[in-house]
Scaffold this motif. Structure first.
Motif, PDB file in Angstrom:
ATOM      1  N   LEU A 243       8.392  -1.284  25.763  1.00 38.04           N
ATOM      2  CA  LEU A 243       8.435  -0.188  24.645  1.00 38.04           C
ATOM      3  C   LEU A 243       8.753   1.070  25.208  1.00 38.04           C
ATOM      4  O   LEU A 243       8.892   1.891  24.330  1.00 38.04           O
ATOM      5  N   GLU A 244       8.913   1.325  26.523  1.00 37.60           N
ATOM      6  CA  GLU A 244       9.301   2.648  27.141  1.00 37.60           C
ATOM      7  C   GLU A 244      10.782   2.954  26.875  1.00 37.60           C
ATOM      8  O   GLU A 244      11.086   4.244  26.906  1.00 37.60           O
ATOM      9  N   TYR A 245      11.547   2.124  26.459  1.00 36.91           N
ATOM     10  CA  TYR A 245      12.703   2.185  26.137  1.00 36.91           C
ATOM     11  C   TYR A 245      12.884   2.456  24.527  1.00 36.91           C
ATOM     12  O   TYR A 245      12.010   2.366  23.927  1.00 36.91           O
ATOM     13  N   ASP A 246      14.150   2.895  24.165  1.00 37.52           N
ATOM     14  CA  ASP A 246      14.320   3.340  22.746  1.00 37.52           C
ATOM     15  C   ASP A 246      14.039   2.114  21.743  1.00 37.52           C
ATOM     16  O   ASP A 246      15.054   1.593  21.322  1.00 37.52           O
ATOM     17  N   ARG A 247      12.760   2.138  21.398  1.00 37.90           N
ATOM     18  CA  ARG A 247      12.476   0.937  20.272  1.00 37.90           C
ATOM     19  C   ARG A 247      12.302   1.491  19.043  1.00 37.90           C
ATOM     20  O   ARG A 247      12.241   2.633  18.862  1.00 37.90           O
ATOM     21  N   SER A 248      12.637   0.500  18.078  1.00 40.62           N
ATOM     22  CA  SER A 248      12.610   0.956  16.692  1.00 40.62           C
ATOM     23  C   SER A 248      11.044   1.011  16.291  1.00 40.62           C
ATOM     24  O   SER A 248      10.127   0.529  16.973  1.00 40.62           O
ATOM     25  N   ALA A 249      10.761   1.688  15.349  1.00 41.63           N
ATOM     26  CA  ALA A 249       9.466   1.838  14.694  1.00 41.63           C
ATOM     27  C   ALA A 249       8.980   0.246  14.452  1.00 41.63           C
ATOM     28  O   ALA A 249       7.708   0.210  14.605  1.00 41.63           O
ATOM     29  N   GLU A 250       9.588  -0.410  13.981  1.00 45.09           N
ATOM     30  CA  GLU A 250       9.218  -1.908  13.551  1.00 45.09           C
ATOM     31  C   GLU A 250       8.654  -2.523  14.710  1.00 45.09           C
ATOM     32  O   GLU A 250       7.575  -3.267  14.569  1.00 45.09           O
ATOM     33  N   ASP A 251       9.547  -2.367  15.960  1.00 50.14           N
ATOM     34  CA  ASP A 251       8.691  -2.941  16.882  1.00 50.14           C
ATOM     35  C   ASP A 251       7.509  -2.343  17.562  1.00 50.14           C
ATOM     36  O   ASP A 251       6.738  -3.298  17.861  1.00 50.14           O
ATOM     37  N   LYS A 252       7.548  -1.346  17.340  1.00 49.74           N
ATOM     38  CA  LYS A 252       6.133  -0.291  17.591  1.00 49.74           C
ATOM     39  C   LYS A 252       4.920  -1.067  16.941  1.00 49.74           C
ATOM     40  O   LYS A 252       3.982  -1.073  17.161  1.00 49.74           O
ATOM     41  N   LEU A 253       5.338  -1.188  15.399  1.00 45.24           N
ATOM     42  CA  LEU A 253       4.384  -1.677  14.684  1.00 45.24           C
ATOM     43  C   LEU A 253       3.931  -3.151  14.815  1.00 45.24           C
ATOM     44  O   LEU A 253       2.726  -3.670  14.799  1.00 45.24           O
ATOM     45  N   ILE A 254       4.830  -4.143  14.957  1.00 50.94           N
ATOM     46  CA  ILE A 254       4.610  -5.312  15.579  1.00 50.94           C
ATOM     47  C   ILE A 254       3.729  -5.580  16.758  1.00 50.94           C
ATOM     48  O   ILE A 254       2.968  -6.384  16.909  1.00 50.94           O
ATOM     49  N   TYR A 255       3.940  -4.639  17.821  1.00 54.99           N
ATOM     50  CA  TYR A 255       3.214  -4.483  18.887  1.00 54.99           C
ATOM     51  C   TYR A 255       1.813  -4.122  18.391  1.00 54.99           C
ATOM     52  O   TYR A 255       0.770  -4.682  19.256  1.00 54.99           O
ATOM     53  N   SER A 256       1.293  -3.153  17.662  1.00 57.32           N
ATOM     54  CA  SER A 256       0.167  -2.608  17.405  1.00 57.32           C
ATOM     55  C   SER A 256      -0.517  -3.857  16.735  1.00 57.32           C
ATOM     56  O   SER A 256      -1.746  -3.871  17.096  1.00 57.32           O
ATOM     57  N   LYS A 257       0.032  -4.607  15.912  1.00 55.03           N
ATOM     58  CA  LYS A 257      -0.499  -5.708  15.054  1.00 55.03           C
ATOM     59  C   LYS A 257      -0.693  -6.830  16.252  1.00 55.03           C
ATOM     60  O   LYS A 257      -1.812  -7.535  16.044  1.00 55.03           O
ATOM     61  N   TRP A 258      -0.157  -7.086  16.853  1.00 54.11           N
ATOM     62  CA  TRP A 258      -0.266  -8.201  18.222  1.00 54.11           C
ATOM     63  C   TRP A 258      -1.438  -7.639  18.908  1.00 54.11           C
ATOM     64  O   TRP A 258      -2.342  -8.846  19.243  1.00 54.11           O
ATOM     65  N   LEU A 259      -1.609  -6.433  19.129  1.00 57.68           N
ATOM     66  CA  LEU A 259      -2.774  -6.482  20.044  1.00 57.68           C
ATOM     67  C   LEU A 259      -3.991  -6.725  19.108  1.00 57.68           C
ATOM     68  O   LEU A 259      -5.058  -6.951  19.699  1.00 57.68           O
ATOM     69  N   LYS A 260      -4.038  -6.284  18.056  1.00 54.47           N
ATOM     70  CA  LYS A 260      -5.131  -6.661  17.127  1.00 54.47           C
ATOM     71  C   LYS A 260      -5.390  -8.352  17.051  1.00 54.47           C
ATOM     72  O   LYS A 260      -6.452  -8.639  17.245  1.00 54.47           O
ATOM     73  N   THR A 261      -4.446  -9.169  16.998  1.00 56.11           N
ATOM     74  CA  THR A 261      -4.243 -10.490  16.929  1.00 56.11           C
ATOM     75  C   THR A 261      -4.836 -10.899  18.308  1.00 56.11           C
ATOM     76  O   THR A 261      -5.753 -12.040  18.218  1.00 56.11           O
TER      77      THR A 261
END
Length: 312
Positions: A243-261
């Motif tokens: 995620l330190e690289y230029d990632r899309s907003a969708e990637d960051k949202l998926i990661y946030s949801k994964w943390l909750k899971t």
């Protein structure tokens, strides 16, 4: 009766522990281990159902104790669902299970790698592994982990060379509902690089996250809670580097949801387990909610979002 028609579904709806001779889970003390005969009963029943192409799902009523850590193994072996639901949610749960139709049975997947690579996290070692998947629906997704073979193992096999290429093959064997046996072979040819920035910037995070959920939950349902936590943390570090690289907003949202899971495994697995006795600090068993949550994670796919009630 269900075994007469491959692809059939059986739904067990229960509001408490089994307390008759077959599969009795009503034992002394709520945290005691079930007797060996009951464990064997559910194991054998799951094997028989899978061999007949039958999917078994288990619905437990919220607020009851059904020992889903044991009963859920039956559903898990047949690719069924394990759900804790309130009475007014039963209709919806039944509907979802019935609508998710089985498209093939007796499915097994073989992963073949070059000798420079090895499979990770599987019972079989080396560069070849076969996983018995059983019944599959159109949204079934499974993941594997593999990497470079450790130095010195398997004689003097060297690691893949940067600039070279490696071939990876999947062989899918399954049986159609009309009884015909099928084989599908998929081969991918990949370039090898030693530039981590190239890899990290091109990772498909949704697949990494799916594998992390499945692998961590598979360890947790076997009681390997610390290994499950370590697995999740290792994958989280990899994704954070990506995620330190230029990632899309969708990637960051998926990661946030994964943390909750992954929160139960990362931070609060103790909320979903119970000790065998007050004298034991190591032997833990899953509560019904914990079992349902982890079995769902173990068999999840990218289109499934765990229910809000399981995240609290």
């Amino acid at each position: 009766m269900a075994s007469r028609q491959p692809g059939s579904k059986v739904i067990i709806c229960t509001d408490g522990k089994a307390n008759t001779d077959l599969g009795n889970l009503e034992v002394e003390g709520i945290d005691a281990r079930p007797c060996l005969s009951s464990t064997i009963f559910y194991h054998d029943l799951g094997e028989y159902a899978a061999s007949q192409g039958v999917t078994v799902s288990v619905l437990a009523i919220e607020g009851t104790d059904c020992r889903l850590d044991e009963l859920g193994r039956l559903a898990d072996r047949t690719s069924g669902k394990v759900v804790v639901a309130s009475p007014h949610e039963l209709y919806t749960e039944f509907e979802e299970i019935i609508e998710n139709r089985t498209i093939a049975t007796h499915c097994s997947v073989t992963l073949l790698l070059p000798t420079t690579l090895c499979v990770k996290g599987e019972r079989e070692a080396g560069n070849r592994v076969t996983r018995e998947v059983g019944n599959v629906a159109s949204d079934t997704e499974i993941t594997f982990q593999f990497g470079a073979r450790e130095h010195g193992s398997q004689g003097e096999v060297s690691a893949p060379v940067a600039g070279g290429r490696v071939s990876v093959q999947l062989q899918l064997r399954y049986r159609q509902k009309d009884g015909h046996s099928m084989l599908r072979v998929l081969t991918a040819d990949k370039e090898v690089t030693d530039d981590s920035s190239v890899v990290l910037s091109s990772l498909f995070l949704a697949i990494i996250q799916l594998n992390s959920s499945q692998a961590s939950a598979a360890l947790a349902v076997r009681g390997r809670f610390q290994d499950a936590k370590s697995e999740g943390e290792t994958q989280r570090e990899l994704m954070e580097r990506a995620l330190e690289y230029d990632r899309s907003a969708e990637d960051k949202l998926i990661y946030s949801k994964w943390l909750k899971t992954m929160d139960p495994i990362h931070n609060s697995l103790q909320n979903y387990t119970r000790r065998q006795s007050i004298h034991s600090d190591t032997l833990q068993y899953l509560t019904d909610m914990g079992a349902a949550l982890l079995y769902s994670m173990k068999n999840s796919n990218r289109s499934i979002s765990l229910k809000e009630k399981h995240q609290h």
